[in-house]
Structure formats: C-alpha cells, structure tokens
Design a protein around this motif. Sequence first.
Motif, PDB file in Angstrom:
ATOM      1  N   MET A 408       0.844  -1.209   0.000  1.00 18.96           N
ATOM      2  CA  MET A 408       0.000   0.000   0.000  1.00 18.96           C
ATOM      3  C   MET A 408       0.876   1.254   0.000  1.00 18.96           C
ATOM      4  SD  MET A 408      -3.366  -0.785   0.303  1.00 18.96           S
ATOM      5  CE  MET A 408      -4.297   0.307   1.330  1.00 18.96           C
ATOM      6  N   LEU A 409       1.948   1.194   0.803  1.00 15.22           N
ATOM      7  CA  LEU A 409       2.846   2.349   0.921  1.00 15.22           C
ATOM      8  C   LEU A 409       3.526   2.638  -0.424  1.00 15.22           C
ATOM      9  CD1 LEU A 409       4.387   4.428   2.683  1.00 15.22           C
ATOM     10  CD2 LEU A 409       6.031   2.654   3.199  1.00 15.22           C
ATOM     11  N   LEU A 410       4.031   1.574  -1.058  1.00 14.26           N
ATOM     12  CA  LEU A 410       4.764   1.773  -2.312  1.00 14.26           C
ATOM     13  C   LEU A 410       3.836   2.230  -3.432  1.00 14.26           C
ATOM     14  CD1 LEU A 410       7.267  -1.229  -2.279  1.00 14.26           C
ATOM     15  CD2 LEU A 410       7.724   1.158  -1.787  1.00 14.26           C
ATOM     16  N   VAL A 411       2.655   1.598  -3.519  1.00 11.44           N
ATOM     17  CA  VAL A 411       1.720   1.988  -4.576  1.00 11.44           C
ATOM     18  C   VAL A 411       1.254   3.424  -4.339  1.00 11.44           C
ATOM     19  CG1 VAL A 411      -0.563   1.546  -5.583  1.00 11.44           C
ATOM     20  CG2 VAL A 411       0.974  -0.347  -5.094  1.00 11.44           C
ATOM     21  N   GLY A 412       0.928   3.730  -3.066  1.00 17.70           N
ATOM     22  CA  GLY A 412       0.446   5.073  -2.733  1.00 17.70           C
ATOM     23  C   GLY A 412       1.503   6.136  -2.935  1.00 17.70           C
ATOM     24  N   ARG A 413       2.756   5.741  -2.830  1.00 18.82           N
ATOM     25  CA  ARG A 413       3.833   6.725  -2.946  1.00 18.82           C
ATOM     26  C   ARG A 413       4.319   6.881  -4.383  1.00 18.82           C
ATOM     27  NH1 ARG A 413       7.292   8.893   1.321  1.00 18.82           N
ATOM     28  NH2 ARG A 413       9.055   9.814   0.268  1.00 18.82           N
ATOM     29  N   MET A 414       4.321   5.760  -5.117  1.00 15.91           N
ATOM     30  CA  MET A 414       4.948   5.819  -6.441  1.00 15.91           C
ATOM     31  C   MET A 414       3.956   5.745  -7.603  1.00 15.91           C
ATOM     32  SD  MET A 414       7.909   3.246  -5.346  1.00 15.91           S
ATOM     33  CE  MET A 414       9.366   3.457  -6.311  1.00 15.91           C
ATOM     34  N   ALA A 415       2.828   5.051  -7.426  1.00 16.52           N
ATOM     35  CA  ALA A 415       1.980   4.768  -8.591  1.00 16.52           C
ATOM     36  C   ALA A 415       0.806   5.728  -8.730  1.00 16.52           C
ATOM     37  CB  ALA A 415       1.472   3.333  -8.512  1.00 16.52           C
ATOM     38  N   ARG A 416       0.703   6.712  -7.824  1.00 13.11           N
ATOM     39  CA  ARG A 416      -0.465   7.575  -7.876  1.00 13.11           C
ATOM     40  C   ARG A 416      -0.554   8.384  -9.183  1.00 13.11           C
ATOM     41  NH1 ARG A 416      -4.343   8.598  -4.009  1.00 13.11           N
ATOM     42  NH2 ARG A 416      -6.018   9.639  -5.116  1.00 13.11           N
ATOM     43  N   PRO A 417       0.557   8.958  -9.660  1.00 17.20           N
ATOM     44  CA  PRO A 417       0.456   9.690 -10.927  1.00 17.20           C
ATOM     45  C   PRO A 417      -0.023   8.790 -12.070  1.00 17.20           C
ATOM     46  CG  PRO A 417       2.539  10.149  -9.865  1.00 17.20           C
ATOM     47  CD  PRO A 417       1.901   9.060  -9.090  1.00 17.20           C
ATOM     48  N   PHE A 418       0.412   7.507 -12.037  1.00 13.89           N
ATOM     49  CA  PHE A 418       0.002   6.560 -13.072  1.00 13.89           C
ATOM     50  C   PHE A 418      -1.513   6.330 -13.007  1.00 13.89           C
ATOM     51  CE2 PHE A 418      -0.910   2.021 -13.975  1.00 13.89           C
ATOM     52  CZ  PHE A 418      -0.684   2.039 -15.340  1.00 13.89           C
ATOM     53  N   PHE A 419      -2.028   6.115 -11.783  1.00 15.10           N
ATOM     54  CA  PHE A 419      -3.473   5.922 -11.610  1.00 15.10           C
ATOM     55  C   PHE A 419      -4.242   7.156 -12.086  1.00 15.10           C
ATOM     56  CE2 PHE A 419      -2.796   2.550  -8.269  1.00 15.10           C
ATOM     57  CZ  PHE A 419      -3.466   1.562  -8.973  1.00 15.10           C
ATOM     58  N   ASP A 420      -3.734   8.312 -11.686  1.00  7.32           N
ATOM     59  CA  ASP A 420      -4.410   9.564 -12.060  1.00  7.32           C
ATOM     60  C   ASP A 420      -4.492   9.703 -13.571  1.00  7.32           C
ATOM     61  OD1 ASP A 420      -4.889  10.291  -9.493  1.00  7.32           O
ATOM     62  OD2 ASP A 420      -3.107  11.551  -9.285  1.00  7.32           O
ATOM     63  N   GLU A 421      -3.369   9.384 -14.236  1.00 12.04           N
ATOM     64  CA  GLU A 421      -3.340   9.513 -15.695  1.00 12.04           C
ATOM     65  C   GLU A 421      -4.309   8.517 -16.331  1.00 12.04           C
ATOM     66  OE1 GLU A 421       0.501   8.847 -17.506  1.00 12.04           O
ATOM     67  OE2 GLU A 421      -0.430   9.005 -19.470  1.00 12.04           O
ATOM     68  N   LEU A 422      -4.326   7.309 -15.770  1.00 10.28           N
ATOM     69  CA  LEU A 422      -5.162   6.241 -16.321  1.00 10.28           C
ATOM     70  C   LEU A 422      -6.644   6.589 -16.227  1.00 10.28           C
ATOM     71  CD1 LEU A 422      -4.240   3.494 -17.449  1.00 10.28           C
ATOM     72  CD2 LEU A 422      -4.914   2.484 -15.280  1.00 10.28           C
ATOM     73  N   THR A 423      -7.031   7.193 -15.113  1.00 10.48           N
ATOM     74  CA  THR A 423      -8.454   7.433 -14.891  1.00 10.48           C
ATOM     75  C   THR A 423      -8.881   8.847 -15.303  1.00 10.48           C
ATOM     76  OG1 THR A 423      -7.950   8.034 -12.623  1.00 10.48           O
ATOM     77  CG2 THR A 423      -8.668   5.773 -13.013  1.00 10.48           C
ATOM     78  N   TRP A 460     -18.284   1.914 -23.786  1.00 12.97           N
ATOM     79  CA  TRP A 460     -19.104   1.960 -22.573  1.00 12.97           C
ATOM     80  C   TRP A 460     -18.538   0.997 -21.519  1.00 12.97           C
ATOM     81  CZ3 TRP A 460     -22.094  -1.466 -19.761  1.00 12.97           C
ATOM     82  CH2 TRP A 460     -22.934  -0.873 -18.796  1.00 12.97           C
ATOM     83  N   ILE A 461     -18.161  -0.211 -21.983  1.00 13.08           N
ATOM     84  CA  ILE A 461     -17.576  -1.190 -21.030  1.00 13.08           C
ATOM     85  C   ILE A 461     -16.274  -0.629 -20.450  1.00 13.08           C
ATOM     86  CG2 ILE A 461     -16.583  -3.518 -20.812  1.00 13.08           C
ATOM     87  CD1 ILE A 461     -18.536  -4.390 -23.037  1.00 13.08           C
ATOM     88  N   ASP A 462     -15.473  -0.022 -21.329  1.00 12.30           N
ATOM     89  CA  ASP A 462     -14.209   0.569 -20.861  1.00 12.30           C
ATOM     90  C   ASP A 462     -14.444   1.672 -19.842  1.00 12.30           C
ATOM     91  OD1 ASP A 462     -12.430  -0.977 -22.161  1.00 12.30           O
ATOM     92  OD2 ASP A 462     -12.092   0.392 -23.842  1.00 12.30           O
ATOM     93  N   SER A 463     -15.443   2.517 -20.111  1.00 12.24           N
ATOM     94  CA  SER A 463     -15.676   3.634 -19.181  1.00 12.24           C
ATOM     95  C   SER A 463     -16.193   3.113 -17.844  1.00 12.24           C
ATOM     96  CB  SER A 463     -16.635   4.661 -19.782  1.00 12.24           C
ATOM     97  OG  SER A 463     -17.914   4.103 -19.894  1.00 12.24           O
ATOM     98  N   ALA A 464     -16.979   2.012 -17.871  1.00 16.99           N
ATOM     99  CA  ALA A 464     -17.424   1.417 -16.606  1.00 16.99           C
ATOM    100  C   ALA A 464     -16.214   0.902 -15.840  1.00 16.99           C
ATOM    101  CB  ALA A 464     -18.411   0.287 -16.890  1.00 16.99           C
ATOM    102  N   GLY A 465     -15.303   0.253 -16.566  1.00 19.62           N
ATOM    103  CA  GLY A 465     -14.083  -0.266 -15.940  1.00 19.62           C
ATOM    104  C   GLY A 465     -13.242   0.851 -15.339  1.00 19.62           C
ATOM    105  N   LEU A 466     -13.160   1.944 -16.063  1.00 17.84           N
ATOM    106  CA  LEU A 466     -12.365   3.079 -15.569  1.00 17.84           C
ATOM    107  C   LEU A 466     -13.004   3.708 -14.334  1.00 17.84           C
ATOM    108  CD1 LEU A 466     -11.126   4.881 -18.803  1.00 17.84           C
ATOM    109  CD2 LEU A 466      -9.784   3.588 -17.165  1.00 17.84           C
ATOM    110  N   ASN A 467     -14.336   3.699 -14.299  1.00 16.34           N
ATOM    111  CA  ASN A 467     -15.006   4.232 -13.112  1.00 16.34           C
ATOM    112  C   ASN A 467     -14.706   3.382 -11.883  1.00 16.34           C
ATOM    113  OD1 ASN A 467     -16.131   6.456 -14.283  1.00 16.34           O
ATOM    114  ND2 ASN A 467     -17.998   5.392 -14.912  1.00 16.34           N
ATOM    115  N   VAL A 468     -14.693   2.069 -12.085  1.00 14.11           N
ATOM    116  CA  VAL A 468     -14.332   1.179 -10.963  1.00 14.11           C
ATOM    117  C   VAL A 468     -12.887   1.474 -10.548  1.00 14.11           C
ATOM    118  CG1 VAL A 468     -13.976  -1.234 -10.293  1.00 14.11           C
ATOM    119  CG2 VAL A 468     -15.971  -0.597 -11.665  1.00 14.11           C
ATOM    120  N   MET A 469     -12.025   1.646 -11.573  1.00 12.79           N
ATOM    121  CA  MET A 469     -10.614   1.952 -11.298  1.00 12.79           C
ATOM    122  C   MET A 469     -10.489   3.269 -10.537  1.00 12.79           C
ATOM    123  SD  MET A 469      -7.560   0.808 -11.950  1.00 12.79           S
ATOM    124  CE  MET A 469      -7.245   0.022 -13.489  1.00 12.79           C
TER     125      MET A 469
END
Lengths: 530, 452
Positions: A408-423, A460-469
Amino acid sequence: MSHDPVPFQILPALLQWLAVVGIILAISAVTLTVTSLATSGATGPLMIFEQIGGGIHDWLSTAGRRVWALTMLTFREAFRRKTLLVFVVFAILFLFAGWFLADTSPDPSMQIKVLVTFVLRAISWLILPVVLLLSCWGLPEDIRARSLHTVVTKPVYRHEVILGRIFGFSIVGGLVLVTMSVAGYIWILRQVPESAKSRLVARVPVYGALTFKDREGNDAAAGVNTGDEWMFRSYIEGNTKGRAIWDFQHLDQQLPSGAEDLLLESSFQVFRTYKGNIEKGILAQYILVNTDKKIRAALPPFEVHEFRDNVLKVERNLTDEEGKPVDLFNDLIHDGKLRVEVRCLTAAQFLGVARPDLFVRLPDRSFAVSYFKGIFGVGLMMVMIVVLGVTASSFVKGPIATILTLFMLLVGRMARPFFDELTSAQHMGGGVLESIYRIVKHLNPQTPLEDTLPNNIMQWIDSAGLNVMWALKYLFPDFQSFNMSEYVANGFDVPWSAAMLPSIALTVAYVIPWIILAHFSLKLRELEAK
Amino acid sequence: MNKLTSLQRKLVYLGGIILLFIPITLLGLPGTTAPASGMGTAQEDAGGKLTRLRKEYDLGESSLGSVDPASSAMSLVLLGFRGVATSLLWLQAQHEQKTKAWPELRATTESIILLQPHFLKVWDFQGWNLAYNVSVEWDAVADRYYWVKEGIKFLKKGVQRNQKYPQLYWYVADTTGKKIGRSDERVQFRRFFRDDPNKEMYPSGLDAGVNPDGKDNYLVAKEWFERANEVNDTYHNEQHIMARILFRGYPMRAQMDYATALQQEGLFDEVTRHAWEVGFNEWTTIYGMEEFDSPGGMLHMEVTPDEAARMEKGTKEDRELLRWVARYQDMTNYRYWRTRALAELDKNTVEAHRELYEGERAYLRGDFTASRDLLEKGMAKFDTMLKRYPDLLTDDPTIEEGLLGQLNWRAVLLLEDEPVPASYPLKELWDASQNRLPSVEEEFKRRKKTFR
C-alpha cells in the motif's frame, strides 16, 4: 518550486470522500448479504445487522482509561523490543552523512537544498520501516504468544485493543520522530556555512491567479509551447503584446500594517530562439495595474536570472504610464486586489512562466517553522502506516500484514500519478478493450473511432471499468502528499491550505474506515486459530 | 534421543564454529605492508589465498583506483540490491533533470557513482550530462561555466576511482578542451578558465578543481590526453572510444588546437609561433614516429619521400606496408595537420592571418581605408600560402577564413562605391567555394552583430 501549490477545497473533497465510502459500503453490503444468505439462509442478513449493532454499542461504551492502559502496554512492549535502537542507526548515518552528500557547492541555496532534503528523507526512511514492522507484528505476535487472550478476557472491547495499539505505536514513533527531528535541525544549522545562514528562512508567498494574453493581445488559455518536455511552464513572446497576468487577492489582509514597500519575487525561465548577446540576460518588466480605476504603473525592466531569486522591492511612490505620481497601497492595490502584468522585452525571445513563478513575498518566517511543519508531514504519514499496519494485522498474520502495508505504501507513494493519468478524461487511446482494438487494427491513439454500435459498447464497457478503477485508486492513499520537503528545501513556509490541511484531511479520511475495518476484523476473528 | 545437555550442545556448536573459523581465517587473511624502518625496505605480507588470488587477477577494489569508504559501505549495506538501487536512482535523476531540479540531480549522480564506482560508462554519461546537457539549461554564461566545471570535476573523481583505465582521462581532456574551447560560449569560457567569475569562492580567479596552475584550457587538455596515453602504456588496458591510432594523437592535436585558439583571439606573436613549432615537432617526431600495428606489419606515419620511394621499389611486403601507411595517414588526417603546422611556422602565413584579422577589426570599427589596405595585403599573402601548401585547400577553417576575408573586403568596396576588380588574389578560392558562401555569410553577419 516544481509544482503548483493549489489550495485545498474541503467541501468537494468531503463529497468525493462520501462518494468513495458510499461505493465501497454498497459493494460490501451486497457482498455480505449474498454471502450470508448463501451460508446461513434467511437469518444471515439479521446476523449482519446484529454485528453492526454490537459494533456501534462497543464504540458508545469506549472508556478512555482502558484505552490508555492498553496504550501504555503497547508502549512498554515496543520499548522491550528495543525499538529505540533506531537512534543508533540515525546517529551513525549523520556521523557519516558527509560521505554520502555531494561536494560542497559554491551556491548557498543549493547547499541548503541538499542538506534539508537529506535530513527529511533520512528521517522518513528510518522511522517508517520501524513503525511499519512494529504495527504489523504487534497483534499477530500477541495472538501467537496468547498474551492477547489475557487482555480480551478482561472487560475491554476489541476496538479498545485496536485504539490502544494505534496510540501506543504512534507515541513510540512520535517520540523517535521528535528526537530525530531536533537532532536533524541542529545538524542542519551546524552544516550550513556562515555565508548561507541568511538563506535559511521560510518565505511566505501569496500566489495569484495566472492568465495569458497572446502575441496579438487577445485572451489565451495558455502561452506558447516551446517544446520543453516538462510542460509545467508556458511561454510568452518578447516584444509583442503577449502577457502573463497575475491577479492577487486579499493583499490588504495579508500585508503587514504600515508596509512601505512590496516584495515581488519571481523564478521565470528563458527560451532563446537565437543566441543574441549571451552575456546579457533576457529583459522582463512588471506592470502593476488597478483594474477598477484603470491605473497602470510600469516598473523598471530587469534581467531574468534563471534558477535564482529575482526579488524586486517595489517602493510605495510610483508613477503611472502618463507620468503622474501614484501610491502603491492607495491607488494600485484596491480592495486587496492587485494585477501584475509581466512582459518579455527582448524581441524573438521567450519567457517561461507558471503560476507559482511570481508571488508577493510577505515577511519571512523562521526556518524552524517550515522545518517542523515538514516533520509534521512525516508524522502524519507515520500515523497512517501505524493505522494501516494495525488494521492489516487484525485480519492476517505478521508477514502478510507487512507485505500488504508495504505494498500500500509503495503503490500510494509511487503509482499515484500513473493511476491519475489512467483514470483521467485526457487519457488517450481509451480503456483496455479499446486499446486492444487499436493495437489489432493498427490505429494510433489520436485517430477517432467510428460511431458504430460495437465501438460504442466497447467504449461503454471501458468507461465502466475506468469508473471502478477511479474508486479503487482511492483505496491507496496518496502518500506523496505528506512529503513537504520541497517547500522546506526551497526555503518556503509550508502552506496551511495547500499542504497541511490536505495532509490532515487525507489522514482522517483513511484512518476512520481503517479503524472500523480493524475493529470488526478483530471482533469477528477466532483468536484460537492463531 | 539427544543425550547431551543444553550446555554440552552449546559447547559442541562453539567448537564447530572455532574449527570452521581457522580455515576461513587462513584463506581470507588480508595482506599487509609494514612501513620501512631506517634504511630498510617496506615489508610486504601477501596475505591469505583469497588475497593472493585477488591481487594476481587485479580483482581488489584498491587495484582499480582509490577506494571510497562511502562507496564500499553502500555496496555492503545494499547486499545484492545494488543494481536495483542504481536503476531507481537513475530514474530519479532523469526525473530531476526533466523538472530542472539541478541540486537534487547533482546529489543523485553522486549517489549513483557511490553504487557504481567502477562502471566507466556511468562516469562518462553523467559527466557529459552535467557538462553539456545541464549547462545549456542555464541562461547566464557564468552559470553554464559552473556546470561545465561540475562535469569536469565529476570525471576527475572518476579518474581517481579508476586510475588504470585511459577512457576517463581522455574524457576529462576532451571536455576541458572541446567544451571550453569550442562551444558557443568559448570566448567567455576560455577567459573564465583562467579567471573564474565566482570571486567569492575563488578570489585568485583559479578554480583548483579544474585549473590549478592557471594554464590555457587546451594545454590542460593536452596534459590529460598525455596521461591517458601514459596509463594506456603502463597498464595495457585498451580504451574503447576509438581506434588506437587516433587516440594516441590527441595530445598533439590539443597542442595545435591551442595554437589555433591563440590565432582566433588575434594573437600572432612569438607565443603563437612557438605553439605551432611545438605542435609540428610533436606531430612529426613523437606521434609520427610511434609504431602502430597494421595488417601490413608495424609502421609509423612519418615517412620521408626517400623512404617512400625506397619502399615503393622494395619487396611486395614493403609496397603493402606503404599502402597501409597511406591509409593510416588518411585516417588520422596526418598529412593535413603536418602541412598545417608547417604552414603556420611560415612568416607569410602568420602575416596573412594577422592582416585578415586586423582588416576585419578595422572594418567593424569603421576604419575602411586601413581595412581595405590590410585585407588586400592579407588576401595576397593568403593566396601565396595556398599556393605553397595546396593541401590546405581541403581544410574547412582555412577556406572559411579566406572567404570571410573576401566578404569583409567586398563590404568595404561596396561602402566605397567601387566595383570588385576582374582579377584579384583568392579569386580562384571564391569561384571554387560558392556552395560554402551562405554559411560563411551567416558567420559574417553574426560577427558584425556581436562586435564590441
């Protein structure tokens, strides 16, 4: 500054928090109901309500005395486990810190940056693993050694055990943090050379809102892109009507009473389209404007010194563009509002600006203020780790809890910009299905898809998936937002609204659901199962 | 079942540990060197088997260069994760460079080399990055110079850690010579090299980290090129930058770069002539006489006409060797540099350079009469030079100098409202080099604009 310190909006954040918590609660409720129906039949959902009712009763019956006793117990345990040996590592690190730092740089601000960053990083790197291990191994070890059995057979509630653990570990971590930060502060004061001590301050900036005018003088959303890979800054063209305009608000409430001048500080960058006279800098100019009374006062041009402080003291008595005398505080600053237009005077050269590049500098605060605010950020992160570790250890064993918390620490510290970009809506190329489709069809991300039914279903399926993400990304706290070292190292005060408040809100937002989760996990856990 | 008591078991374990400790100690015994006492010599103890093997195969850290305790400590603490840590730091450095966080980038490069002190490419890449890529991000010339120095100092630190490998010596030399001597800011950089702009830090004007003796940057570069060759000779560690025959000529090239730079700065006195003389002698007697391996046998590039004639008339092997001499001469541009140095020793050539230079200055000052006189004399002497040393007609800087002189002369004629005569010195050069004219005209305009 390499980022824009945007003030935190508490109401939208609260609504977002409620939305995410609502989604997670809804998913949990459905899952629990279905599972209980499948395992216990019609009585299943009733049992869930019973447990929730019991949980609420537990919280209403909380006794501070019991929580304190458990806190002290946790504290003594941590002490017995020789947690404080971390001080030895800390002392060794600082004794030999000179080996690991870059050679003394002749630039004082660079020296301070390196030293401050080192201290804050060393403190976080030393303290976080310690509290992580302590909090993840505390409960499982008690269950294994059956010492928890002696506690739970006493008249204490399970959530009090959780709270006792959290407070106990936080106090241990807090003590270590305070000691380390004081030692680190003294170390910085001793290491910074005498000539650079005057730069050891906490500048207090007042930022404005930035807008642009293009080379024709029309309103523009941004300046020119000169091809810099880092798109933080936008550029205005020299010797044209291109302007970067800052609108400052509430200056009357923030400037010290009786002020006779105003400090404007900038950190613009330069892009040359031709070399020109390389021994001379690019010229820029401020124009102070009262937009209500249409008074404009141009200040003398100045050379832009890249990556250095460009501080300009604006005296009270100025002349407007028609040569009439104007008073800075009475004529130009109106109802606390001041507009500063910036223009580049050198033809065919460009001036790069971002919102935090120009600010009104209020009287400096002590370096200690910003330093200990930075330490407070580390402290909040430590509390988050403790709560997360205790929560994880309430339903899994020590090693798994450690891995989970670390993840959780590593993902929260390093992967947040990636998540933000993805969603984010700006993400090009669509979601999973669309990306696969594009790869197979050799379509580049810029090519729009045809408006057909299969394509629409796919999107539509992709956008539903992104909303879950989007909801899932909030399971991982943005640990990077606790890092306030950039403010401290760059000689800025850590702002309340852009750094302190969001960190506190983030801590509260995650700590509450985690503690509730930990409570129910321990409450429903069969301790004999080890 | 086990009949031993707890104490007995512990004693057995202790015995086992001691037993294993003896061969481990003997194998891993470190070597020592006792200081010499009185007239005696230092006493050396080769140490255990592992130490001897390490010494035999040059595997010890100390055999590569000076040992940095911090670097060793980091490697030890990270166990096997050094590569992972280096990769993460490398990514961090790239991010810091992208976001223009220069002090942080400098600190990160230090951390990377603590982990990879003997990976020469790391030193090369990061040294270049600081001296070239980071320096140009700064607008002020003094700031740019600071980062060029940082790059050089970084590479010098690399030399300390890797004393037996010629590459890093060469990179120090190349950056000191080329970056300071040939970049757009060369006028300022060359001045700063002998008079540092940061007077607070270097009151004497000399930064001992790059130029302790206050020499010209090309002469400092030459010393480092020479050290690269010495290290190459001493330890026989081959460099992997370029062909050996090219690598070995760099000290002499630096000497001639020095002489050229003096001329470009308007110095046409005895110092410049002496610089060319040293360049010619070193080129022909040291570099030209050095033996190189070739498919035709061992050869040297300085071959007199008699020697060449003899070889041509000799055996098949002799003719083959002569062909290889010619190939190597082409590869290294040997004949051009030989001719160039020889030409620059000629009084006529020195005068040609001086008159063209002073003629241009007079034109830029607005003294057209003096300018025309100087330029016409200079063009005539330049023409003589090209006739005496036709090899120079293949040299870009020589052609550009000739064309620039004519552009200045034509500009003066235009101002004096006089036509260009049908015949004049260097007309052949002008006619033959029309394709080069646009770029030379750009340079002509730039000089006019930046003249002070």
